[in-house]
Scaffold this active site. Structure first.
Site, PDB file in Angstrom:
ATOM      1  N   LYS A   1     -11.912 -11.070  14.908  1.00 20.29           N
ATOM      2  CA  LYS A   1     -11.093 -10.965  13.706  1.00 20.29           C
ATOM      3  C   LYS A   1     -12.070 -10.701  12.567  1.00 20.29           C
ATOM      4  O   LYS A   1     -12.842 -11.572  12.172  1.00 20.29           O
ATOM      5  CB  LYS A   1     -10.296 -12.235  13.459  1.00 20.29           C
TER       6      LYS A   1
ATOM      7  N   GLY B   1      -4.908 -19.398   2.100  1.00 22.96           N
ATOM      8  CA  GLY B   1      -4.715 -20.800   1.725  1.00 22.96           C
ATOM      9  C   GLY B   1      -3.782 -21.024   0.557  1.00 22.96           C
ATOM     10  O   GLY B   1      -3.571 -22.165   0.151  1.00 22.96           O
TER      11      GLY B   1
ATOM     12  N   ALA C   1      -2.685 -14.625   6.410  1.00 23.84           N
ATOM     13  CA  ALA C   1      -2.930 -15.300   5.133  1.00 23.84           C
ATOM     14  C   ALA C   1      -1.696 -15.312   4.244  1.00 23.84           C
ATOM     15  O   ALA C   1      -0.997 -14.311   4.113  1.00 23.84           O
ATOM     16  CB  ALA C   1      -4.087 -14.667   4.362  1.00 23.84           C
ATOM     17  N   GLY C   2      -1.473 -16.460   3.662  1.00 27.13           N
ATOM     18  CA  GLY C   2      -0.423 -16.598   2.660  1.00 27.13           C
ATOM     19  C   GLY C   2       0.802 -17.365   3.105  1.00 27.13           C
ATOM     20  O   GLY C   2       1.560 -17.840   2.261  1.00 27.13           O
TER      21      GLY C   2
ATOM     22  N   ALA D   1      -3.081 -20.703   9.543  1.00 22.71           N
ATOM     23  CA  ALA D   1      -3.828 -21.923   9.852  1.00 22.71           C
ATOM     24  C   ALA D   1      -3.445 -23.007   8.862  1.00 22.71           C
ATOM     25  O   ALA D   1      -2.785 -23.994   9.202  1.00 22.71           O
ATOM     26  CB  ALA D   1      -5.327 -21.667   9.822  1.00 22.71           C
ATOM     27  N   THR D   2      -3.832 -22.782   7.588  1.00 23.06           N
ATOM     28  CA  THR D   2      -3.653 -23.805   6.554  1.00 23.06           C
ATOM     29  C   THR D   2      -2.230 -24.348   6.492  1.00 23.06           C
ATOM     30  O   THR D   2      -2.034 -25.557   6.337  1.00 23.06           O
ATOM     31  CB  THR D   2      -4.012 -23.211   5.174  1.00 23.06           C
TER      32      THR D   2
END
Lengths: 72, 264
Positions: free
Chosen positions: B98, B159, B185-186, B207-208
């Site tokens: 990635k 994040g 992301a987001g 993830a976050t």
């Protein structure tokens, strides 16, 4: 060839003084005994695990030893 | 779902949720969230080895039978990213990466020029490259042109939990892409993920949103279901949006009542 007295190099950003003739395998072994999951670069070039034993480090070498951590 | 597999390069996945391992408070919490999420592929970062570290994320992934996708997080130049990818290939025995090349620490936005440069180099070097990219349809096309196996546009900054800030761009990227488009992301909550899938994304990476939720395992379940629901809705084909109402019950055949009747 006789090994030089002492060489100064960096391992993961830390300045080290090590006996001349020290190999990459020996330096990695200080940090990890894991049979996989670890990679090493000397002066921005990847050194495959199979070559660690034969890779004799030199004065001013920059050694980076990495593994996988949580991320992304 | 067995009849609707995700294919990236030469691998197929039943789960369309790619979960990262970053941000979890402990390996135990991470393992529980990973298992609940149903993910089959998860990211790790490459960092200097810490001899004092207890436990390893790799052991967790091995125990769960989840594939490892190393990232190049924290790299600012193509050179750093290429070297990090080569080290991850050596350490982890995978040619998948990635690819992340960020422009600055404040925004963590991708540097498009360095990213494209690194992508091209890594593809030539035999890597399966999954680039984290801006939500820019032109850049997405160029990344595909140099041989990337997927494109991973950001919904909003890493994040941030702000969801997909430009759904229109996602539609443009999806409509032109011949490789999987993966939201990266987001995502903040389940509805962000469902929207991504409804827009035609092939998968979602997050993830976050899970690892820093109050209850990570519960959020992992929500995300898994949102991915599935959004995917089903996309395949089902939603109704067009309309300005006026449209009755769903027939007007014909209604009873005739007398509004003047005494008991009415």
């Amino acid at each position: 060839m006789t090994a030089a007295a002492t060489i100064r190099l960096t391992v993961n950003g830390e300045a080290r003084s090590l006996p001349g003739g020290v190999t990459l395998a020996e330096v990695v072994a200080e940090l990890s005994t894991a049979p996989s999951g670890v990679a090493a670069a000397v002066n921005e070039a990847v050194v495959p695990r199979s070559e660690w034993v034969a890779t004799v480090l030199a004065d001013t070498d920059r050694v980076e030893i990495l593994t996988a951590v949580q991320g992304g | 779902m067995a009849d609707d597999l995700l294919t990236i390069a030469d691998r197929t996945f039943a789960s369309r949720l790619i979960m990262g391992t970053g941000g979890a408070p402990s390996l135990e919490v991470l393992e529980q969230a990973l298992r609940t999420s149903g993910t089959e592929l998860t990211t790790v970062a490459m960092r200097r080895i810490n001899p004092a570290a207890r436990g390893s994320v790799l052991e967790v992934l091995q125990r769960c039978g989840i594939g490892v996708l190393p990232n190049t997080a924290g790299c600012f130049t193509a050179g750093e990213a290429v070297l990090t990818a080569r080290l991850s290939r050596e350490a982890l025995g995978t040619n998948w990466v990635k690819l992340e090349v960020i422009a600055d620490e404040r925004t963590l936005l991708p540097d498009p020029i360095e990213l494209l440069d690194a992508a091209e180099t890594l593809v030539d070097d035999g890597f399966v490259v999954l680039p984290y990219t801006n939500d820019d349809p032109v850049l997405a096309r160029k990344l595909e042109d140099v041989g990337c196996a997927a494109v991973m546009p950001l919904g909003s900054p890493i994040g941030s939990g702000l969801g997909i800030r430009n759904p229109h761009n996602f539609q443009l990227i999806v409509e032109q892409a011949n490789v999987p488009v993966i939201l990266d992301a987001g995502a903040g909550t389940a509805s962000d993920v469902a929207l991504a899938m409804e827009l035609g994304c092939a998968a979602v990476m997050l993830a976050t949103a899970v690892t820093r939720a109050q209850e990570p395992a519960l959020m992992a379940e929500a995300m898994r279901k949102a991915v599935e629901a959004g995917r089903l809705a996309y395949r089902a084909g939603r109704i067009p949006k309309r300005f006026h109402a449209e009755a769903s019950s027939p007007m014909e055949g209604r009873a005739a009542f007398d509004p003047e009747a005494p008991d009415f």
